[in-house]
Design a protein around this motif. Structure first.
Motif, short mmCIF file in Angstrom:
data_model
loop_
_atom_site.label_atom_id
_atom_site.label_comp_id
_atom_site.label_asym_id
_atom_site.label_seq_id
_atom_site.Cartn_x
_atom_site.Cartn_y
_atom_site.Cartn_z
N LYS A 186 6.61 18.88 28.02
CA LYS A 186 6.49 20.34 27.88
C LYS A 186 7.27 20.45 26.16
N ASP A 187 8.02 19.74 25.66
CA ASP A 187 8.50 19.94 24.46
C ASP A 187 7.90 18.80 23.32
N GLY A 188 6.99 18.00 23.95
CA GLY A 188 6.54 16.90 23.12
C GLY A 188 7.47 15.66 22.61
N SER A 189 8.46 15.68 23.25
CA SER A 189 9.54 14.83 22.93
C SER A 189 9.32 13.18 23.07
N VAL A 190 9.83 12.43 22.16
CA VAL A 190 9.65 10.92 22.31
C VAL A 190 11.05 10.29 23.00
N TRP A 191 10.67 9.41 23.90
CA TRP A 191 11.86 8.91 24.66
C TRP A 191 11.79 7.49 24.48
N VAL A 192 12.55 6.60 24.56
CA VAL A 192 12.85 5.28 24.63
C VAL A 192 13.27 4.69 25.78
#
Length: 253
Positions: A186-192
């Motif tokens: 939804k917010d285009g965030s990057v996760w590790v």
């Protein structure tokens, strides 16, 4: 020393442990006594295949009886996520067995959820004041490529890392995934995606039915990149005494 993850199961306990393949059966028994409460001389140990989807007390298929004190786990063919089953050969030699699980004589202090939420001296109240975990403000949207965060060049799968979960608590592991996810679409965030050294995670590399990498149960979590520091972080001794960090609600998926 090569470490592998093994389940340790006894009539009173079931837990995951990191054990060295070069451990002899005698050395293993010394470690198992405080874990299971069964005295060293009364331990009967077997190595078993862990049945997928079985209950914690399911014995699993027998691989070998660990009945020679001088042989090592490697000699018996121990592999990742097999089960070490510990029984007592002497019903009268109970040691500490049962004392860890029998809470019938313990006086309990109980609060309703409403009473707990109303207190100001709890972990929940501290998290609310410090905006930690589910009380943290939402991350800014990064759907615009021009607003996307710049990731460190060394933040790549395979890198050793340390993750700051709060001002006082951090954990170590290995980076296994870096990128956008379905749960963050939804917010285009990057996760590790991090594979923890200990079974302290939220999942096994899959979230909401989507797999990003594969590891053991409760060995994976997804965290924000700004919480991750890449470096030479060796795996900690799994049998070292740790201070009780208390309840912690991690900022992870």
């Amino acid at each position: 020393m090569s470490l592998i993850s093994l389940w340790v199961s006894s009539p009173d306990t079931h837990s995951e442990r990191r054990l060295g393949l070069d451990l002899t059966v005698h050395q293993l028994k010394l470690k198992l006594e405080p874990i299971t409460g069964i005295p060293l001389g009364a331990q009967t140990i077997s190595l078993r295949r862990t049945a997928t989807g079985a209950a914690a007390d399911h014995p699993g298929q027998l691989v070998a009886l660990l009945d020679q004190d001088s042989k090592t786990l490697a000699d018996y063919g121990a592999q990742e996520y097999m089960t070490i089953r510990v029984e007592s050969s002497d019903p009268h030699a109970r040691g500490l067995a049962g004392q860890f699980t029998d809470d019938s004589q313990v006086e309990k202090f109980e609060l309703t959820p409403e009473e707990y939420a109303a207190r100001g001296d709890t972990v929940l109240a501290w998290k609310m004041r410090n905006q930690i975990g589910r009380f943290a403000p939402p991350a800014p949207a990064t759907s615009d490529p021009g607003l996307a965060p710049t990731l460190p060049a060394d933040l790549v799968p395979g890198a050793r890392c340390q993750v700051a979960l709060s001002d006082e608590l951090s954990r170590r592991g290995t980076v296994r995934f870096v990128g956008p996810t379905e749960f963050g679409a939804k917010d285009g965030s990057v996760w590790v995606g991090v594979e923890w050294d200990e079974p302290v995670g939220k999942n096994d590399g899959a979230v909401e039915g989507q797999r990003y990498f594969q590891t053991g149960p409760q060995r994976a979590s997804f965290v924000r990149p700004d919480k991750v520091t890449v470096g030479d972080f060796p795996e900690l001794d799994p049998f070292a005494d740790d201070d009780d960090e208390g309840e912690d609600e991690e900022m992870e998926m």
